[in-house]
Design an enzyme around this catalytic site. Structure first.
Site, PDB file in Angstrom:
ATOM      1  N   LYS A  11       0.806  -1.172  -0.050  1.00  0.00           N
ATOM      2  CA  LYS A  11      -0.016  -0.046  -0.075  1.00  0.00           C
ATOM      3  C   LYS A  11       0.768   1.223   0.010  1.00  0.00           C
ATOM      4  CE  LYS A  11      -4.094  -1.981   2.254  1.00  0.00           C
ATOM      5  NZ  LYS A  11      -5.081  -1.959   3.447  1.00  0.00           N
ATOM      6  N   TYR A  51     -12.520  -1.779  -3.373  1.00  0.00           N
ATOM      7  CA  TYR A  51     -12.820  -1.849  -2.047  1.00  0.00           C
ATOM      8  C   TYR A  51     -14.520  -1.852  -2.138  1.00  0.00           C
ATOM      9  CZ  TYR A  51      -8.228  -1.865   0.507  1.00  0.00           C
ATOM     10  OH  TYR A  51      -7.099  -2.234   0.834  1.00  0.00           O
ATOM     11  N   PHE A  59     -14.965   4.639   6.653  1.00  0.00           N
ATOM     12  CA  PHE A  59     -13.649   4.893   6.567  1.00  0.00           C
ATOM     13  C   PHE A  59     -13.509   4.803   4.916  1.00  0.00           C
ATOM     14  CE2 PHE A  59     -13.744   0.510   7.782  1.00  0.00           C
ATOM     15  CZ  PHE A  59     -13.620  -0.145   6.613  1.00  0.00           C
ATOM     16  N   ARG A  87      -1.954 -14.105   5.021  1.00  0.00           N
ATOM     17  CA  ARG A  87      -2.770 -13.279   5.816  1.00  0.00           C
ATOM     18  C   ARG A  87      -2.023 -13.488   7.137  1.00  0.00           C
ATOM     19  NH1 ARG A  87      -7.227 -10.148   4.665  1.00  0.00           N
ATOM     20  NH2 ARG A  87      -7.879 -10.391   6.891  1.00  0.00           N
ATOM     21  N   THR A  93      -5.498  -6.832  10.999  1.00  0.00           N
ATOM     22  CA  THR A  93      -5.833  -5.261  10.147  1.00  0.00           C
ATOM     23  C   THR A  93      -5.191  -4.138  10.975  1.00  0.00           C
ATOM     24  OG1 THR A  93      -7.903  -6.288   9.557  1.00  0.00           O
ATOM     25  CG2 THR A  93      -7.766  -3.903   9.377  1.00  0.00           C
ATOM     26  N   ASN A 114      -2.074   0.430   6.681  1.00  0.00           N
ATOM     27  CA  ASN A 114      -1.566  -0.837   7.154  1.00  0.00           C
ATOM     28  C   ASN A 114      -0.545  -1.682   6.245  1.00  0.00           C
ATOM     29  OD1 ASN A 114      -3.636  -1.758   5.702  1.00  0.00           O
ATOM     30  ND2 ASN A 114      -4.609  -2.617   7.226  1.00  0.00           N
ATOM     31  N   HIS A 117      -2.329  -5.212   1.745  1.00  0.00           N
ATOM     32  CA  HIS A 117      -3.685  -6.007   1.670  1.00  0.00           C
ATOM     33  C   HIS A 117      -3.537  -7.461   1.166  1.00  0.00           C
ATOM     34  CE1 HIS A 117      -7.726  -7.038  -0.035  1.00  0.00           C
ATOM     35  NE2 HIS A 117      -7.125  -7.630  -0.898  1.00  0.00           N
ATOM     36  N   GLU A 128      -9.824 -10.714  -7.426  1.00  0.00           N
ATOM     37  CA  GLU A 128      -8.816  -9.595  -7.090  1.00  0.00           C
ATOM     38  C   GLU A 128      -7.748  -9.576  -8.075  1.00  0.00           C
ATOM     39  OE1 GLU A 128     -10.114  -8.782  -2.492  1.00  0.00           O
ATOM     40  OE2 GLU A 128      -8.025  -9.473  -2.873  1.00  0.00           O
TER      41      GLU A 128
HETATM   42  N1  UDP Z   1      -9.637   0.112   7.220  1.00  0.00           N
HETATM   43  C1  UDP Z   1      -9.720   1.182   7.982  1.00  0.00           C
HETATM   44  N2  UDP Z   1     -10.350   1.537   8.990  1.00  0.00           N
HETATM   45  C2  UDP Z   1     -11.109   0.266   9.829  1.00  0.00           C
HETATM   46  C3  UDP Z   1     -10.920  -1.003   9.108  1.00  0.00           C
HETATM   47  C4  UDP Z   1     -10.143  -1.139   7.896  1.00  0.00           C
HETATM   48  O1  UDP Z   1      -9.163   2.416   7.237  1.00  0.00           O
HETATM   49  O2  UDP Z   1     -11.564   0.633  10.620  1.00  0.00           O
HETATM   50  C5  UDP Z   1      -9.018  -0.208   5.881  1.00  0.00           C
HETATM   51  C6  UDP Z   1      -7.716  -0.916   6.137  1.00  0.00           C
HETATM   52  O3  UDP Z   1      -6.906  -0.314   5.426  1.00  0.00           O
HETATM   53  C7  UDP Z   1      -7.929  -2.150   6.120  1.00  0.00           C
HETATM   54  C8  UDP Z   1      -9.005  -2.093   4.580  1.00  0.00           C
HETATM   55  O4  UDP Z   1      -9.676  -1.076   5.069  1.00  0.00           O
HETATM   56  O5  UDP Z   1      -6.877  -2.862   5.467  1.00  0.00           O
HETATM   57  C9  UDP Z   1      -9.882  -3.307   4.542  1.00  0.00           C
HETATM   58  O6  UDP Z   1     -10.471  -3.652   5.630  1.00  0.00           O
HETATM   59  P1  UDP Z   1     -10.640  -5.215   6.176  1.00  0.00           P
HETATM   60  O7  UDP Z   1     -11.470  -5.265   7.347  1.00  0.00           O
HETATM   61  O8  UDP Z   1     -11.196  -5.923   4.980  1.00  0.00           O
HETATM   62  O9  UDP Z   1      -9.169  -5.464   6.518  1.00  0.00           O
HETATM   63  P2  UDP Z   1      -8.106  -6.517   5.812  1.00  0.00           P
HETATM   64  O10 UDP Z   1      -8.531  -7.565   5.144  1.00  0.00           O
HETATM   65  O11 UDP Z   1      -7.216  -5.522   4.894  1.00  0.00           O
HETATM   66  O12 UDP Z   1      -7.196  -6.900   7.145  1.00  0.00           O
END
Ligand code: UDP
Length: 140
Positions: A11, A51, A59, A87, A93, A114, A117, A128
């Site tokens: 990212k 997304y 968010f 993962r 996350t 973070n 992805h 994807e």
């Molecule tokens: N995200 C955020 N705020 C939140 C939760 C998620 O900005 O409270 C963003 C973060 O960049 C995250 C992405 O949205 O990686 C997708 O969220 P998801 O819950 O799918 O997490 P991931 O699969 O990336 O761990």
């Protein structure tokens, strides 16, 4: 188990800090192989489309802006159990909850910024990968 493929993004917070190599090393050390990779600047359509599942979350707007803010590296990773393995290497996350040694524990700046992805299941992995790569760009 057969070889599996998953989709990964390095990212903007990570490309900005020039730590793509450090992140790829973690993926490789964890047993994953990069079989496709390109550095792109996401368009608004791509960020919103990618997304879309989060479009009603508070968010969403910030996330889309973030993903367009700097280049990203999109990748296809291959390995045994690659989806779950990726993962695991990424960590939770929220970096505050990510296990020690994971990419997010070491590098992520916040729950939004973070660093990586990774697809969360076989269906999303296939979707994807197809969203960003044609078949001939993947060289296993
Ligand atoms: N995200 C955020 N705020 C939140 C939760 C998620 O900005 O409270 C963003 C973060 O960049 C995250 C992405 O949205 O990686 C997708 O969220 P998801 O819950 O799918 O997490 P991931 O699969 O990336 O761990």
């Amino acid at each position: 188990m057969a070889l599996e493929r998953t989709f990964s993004i390095i990212k903007p917070d990570a490309t900005r800090r020039n730590i793509t190599g450090k992140i790829i090393s973690k993926l490789e050390e964890g047993g994953l192989r990069v079989v496709a990779s390109k550095r792109i600047r996401m368009t608004k359509d791509q960020a919103e489309g990618f997304y879309a599942v989060h479009k009603d979350r508070p968010f969403f707007g910030e996330l889309v802006e973030f993903m367009m803010s700097e280049p990203v590296v999109v990748q296809v990773l291959e390995g045994e159990n690659a989806i779950a393995k990726n993962r695991e290497i990424m960590g939770a996350t929220n970096p505050a909850e990510a296990a020690p040694g994971t990419i997010r524990a070491e590098f992520a700046e916040s729950i939004g910024e973070n660093s990586v992805h990774g697809s969360d299941g076989p269906d999303t992995a296939a979707q994807e990968i197809e969203f960003f790569f044609s078949k001939d760009e993947i060289v296993g």
